[in-house]
Design a protein around this motif. Structure first.
Motif, PDB file in Angstrom:
ATOM      1  N   MET A   1     -89.358  30.312  30.275  1.00 38.99           N
ATOM      2  CA  MET A   1     -90.524  30.990  30.595  1.00 38.99           C
ATOM      3  C   MET A   1     -91.484  31.165  29.509  1.00 38.99           C
ATOM      4  O   MET A   1     -91.361  30.998  28.287  1.00 38.99           O
ATOM      5  N   ALA A   2     -92.764  30.923  30.075  1.00 35.41           N
ATOM      6  CA  ALA A   2     -93.860  31.189  29.182  1.00 35.41           C
ATOM      7  C   ALA A   2     -93.904  32.463  28.460  1.00 35.41           C
ATOM      8  O   ALA A   2     -93.395  33.535  29.248  1.00 35.41           O
ATOM      9  N   LEU A   3     -94.811  32.830  27.889  1.00 27.36           N
ATOM     10  CA  LEU A   3     -95.082  34.101  27.326  1.00 27.36           C
ATOM     11  C   LEU A   3     -96.533  34.554  27.918  1.00 27.36           C
ATOM     12  O   LEU A   3     -97.257  33.743  28.133  1.00 27.36           O
ATOM     13  N   LEU A   4     -96.614  35.892  27.865  1.00 28.62           N
ATOM     14  CA  LEU A   4     -97.814  36.554  28.336  1.00 28.62           C
ATOM     15  C   LEU A   4     -98.459  37.710  27.335  1.00 28.62           C
ATOM     16  O   LEU A   4     -97.782  38.583  26.709  1.00 28.62           O
ATOM     17  N   ILE A   5     -99.564  37.662  26.974  1.00 24.06           N
ATOM     18  CA  ILE A   5    -100.163  38.734  26.258  1.00 24.06           C
ATOM     19  C   ILE A   5    -100.714  39.837  27.077  1.00 24.06           C
ATOM     20  O   ILE A   5    -101.607  39.628  27.900  1.00 24.06           O
ATOM     21  N   THR A   6    -100.191  40.988  26.966  1.00 23.46           N
ATOM     22  CA  THR A   6    -100.806  42.210  27.946  1.00 23.46           C
ATOM     23  C   THR A   6    -102.232  42.503  27.216  1.00 23.46           C
ATOM     24  O   THR A   6    -102.658  42.249  26.202  1.00 23.46           O
ATOM     25  N   ASP A   7    -102.688  43.400  28.233  1.00 22.65           N
ATOM     26  CA  ASP A   7    -103.989  44.076  27.753  1.00 22.65           C
ATOM     27  C   ASP A   7    -103.861  45.082  26.657  1.00 22.65           C
ATOM     28  O   ASP A   7    -105.045  45.569  26.490  1.00 22.65           O
ATOM     29  N   GLU A   8    -102.722  45.308  26.191  1.00 18.33           N
ATOM     30  CA  GLU A   8    -102.853  46.030  25.159  1.00 18.33           C
ATOM     31  C   GLU A   8    -103.086  45.415  23.885  1.00 18.33           C
ATOM     32  O   GLU A   8    -103.219  45.977  22.678  1.00 18.33           O
ATOM     33  N   CYS A   9    -103.355  44.065  23.781  1.00 22.02           N
ATOM     34  CA  CYS A   9    -103.721  43.411  22.801  1.00 22.02           C
ATOM     35  C   CYS A   9    -105.048  43.987  22.043  1.00 22.02           C
ATOM     36  O   CYS A   9    -105.829  44.252  22.550  1.00 22.02           O
ATOM     37  N   ILE A  10    -104.942  44.095  20.714  1.00 22.82           N
ATOM     38  CA  ILE A  10    -106.037  44.509  19.903  1.00 22.82           C
ATOM     39  C   ILE A  10    -106.947  43.484  19.228  1.00 22.82           C
ATOM     40  O   ILE A  10    -107.340  43.658  18.255  1.00 22.82           O
ATOM     41  N   ASN A  11    -106.470  42.106  19.414  1.00 23.07           N
ATOM     42  CA  ASN A  11    -107.640  40.923  18.799  1.00 23.07           C
ATOM     43  C   ASN A  11    -107.278  40.967  17.406  1.00 23.07           C
ATOM     44  O   ASN A  11    -108.150  40.785  16.606  1.00 23.07           O
ATOM     45  N   CYS A  12    -106.205  41.187  17.016  1.00 25.99           N
ATOM     46  CA  CYS A  12    -105.709  41.267  15.575  1.00 25.99           C
ATOM     47  C   CYS A  12    -106.077  39.767  14.834  1.00 25.99           C
ATOM     48  O   CYS A  12    -105.697  39.763  13.585  1.00 25.99           O
ATOM     49  N   ASP A  13    -105.776  38.744  15.711  1.00 20.60           N
ATOM     50  CA  ASP A  13    -105.833  37.364  15.113  1.00 20.60           C
ATOM     51  C   ASP A  13    -104.614  36.831  14.523  1.00 20.60           C
ATOM     52  O   ASP A  13    -104.713  35.803  13.935  1.00 20.60           O
ATOM     53  N   VAL A  14    -103.396  37.489  14.483  1.00 19.88           N
ATOM     54  CA  VAL A  14    -102.483  37.083  13.706  1.00 19.88           C
ATOM     55  C   VAL A  14    -101.637  36.058  14.745  1.00 19.88           C
ATOM     56  O   VAL A  14    -100.778  35.470  13.961  1.00 19.88           O
ATOM     57  N   CYS A  15    -101.554  36.338  15.632  1.00 23.05           N
ATOM     58  CA  CYS A  15    -100.623  35.416  16.930  1.00 23.05           C
ATOM     59  C   CYS A  15    -101.084  33.820  16.896  1.00 23.05           C
ATOM     60  O   CYS A  15    -100.284  32.991  16.900  1.00 23.05           O
ATOM     61  N   GLU A  16    -102.493  33.755  16.985  1.00 20.03           N
ATOM     62  CA  GLU A  16    -102.892  32.455  17.297  1.00 20.03           C
ATOM     63  C   GLU A  16    -102.690  31.257  16.088  1.00 20.03           C
ATOM     64  O   GLU A  16    -101.997  30.128  16.712  1.00 20.03           O
TER      65      GLU A  16
END
Length: 83
Positions: A1-16
Motif C-alpha cells: 500500500m502507499a502511504l498517506l500524510i495526514t492533516d496533522e503534518c506540520i510542514n517540517c520538511d524532513v520527509c521529502e
C-alpha cells in the motif's frame, strides 16, 4: 500500500528529502505522497524512511490503496527502469 500524510503534518520538511522515489512533494497546505511513486521504500530500505523521520507520526498506510510487498517490489522495479 502507499502511504498517506495526514492533516496533522506540520510542514517540517524532513520527509521529502528522505524519499528515494521522489514521491513526496509540497501540496497546497501540507506535504503529499504520490501513490504511483510510493513503494514504502521497498527495494531501497527495510522500513519507510519518511515514517522513520516524521517527528509527529502523521504518515500512515493509505486506507484506499492496498498493495502487497510483492506488488510494491514490482512498482519499485518499474520505477527503477524508468529512471
Amino acid at each position: 500500500m502507499a502511504l498517506l500524510i495526514t492533516d496533522e503534518c506540520i510542514n517540517c520538511d524532513v520527509c521529502e528529502p528522505e524519499c528515494p522515489n521522489g514521491a513526496i512533494s509540497q501540496g497546497e497546505e501540507i506535504y503529499e505522497i504520490n501513490p504511483d511513486k510510493c513503494t514504502e521504500c521497498v527495494g531501497h530500505y527495510d522500513t519507510a524512511q519518511c515514517v522513520e523521520v516524521c517527528p509527529i507520526d502523521c504518515i500512515i498506510p493509505h486506507p484506499g490503496i492496498r498493495e502487497s510487498r510483492d506488488e510494491l517490489m514490482r512498482k519499485y522495479e518499474r520505477l527503477a527502469a524508468q529512471s
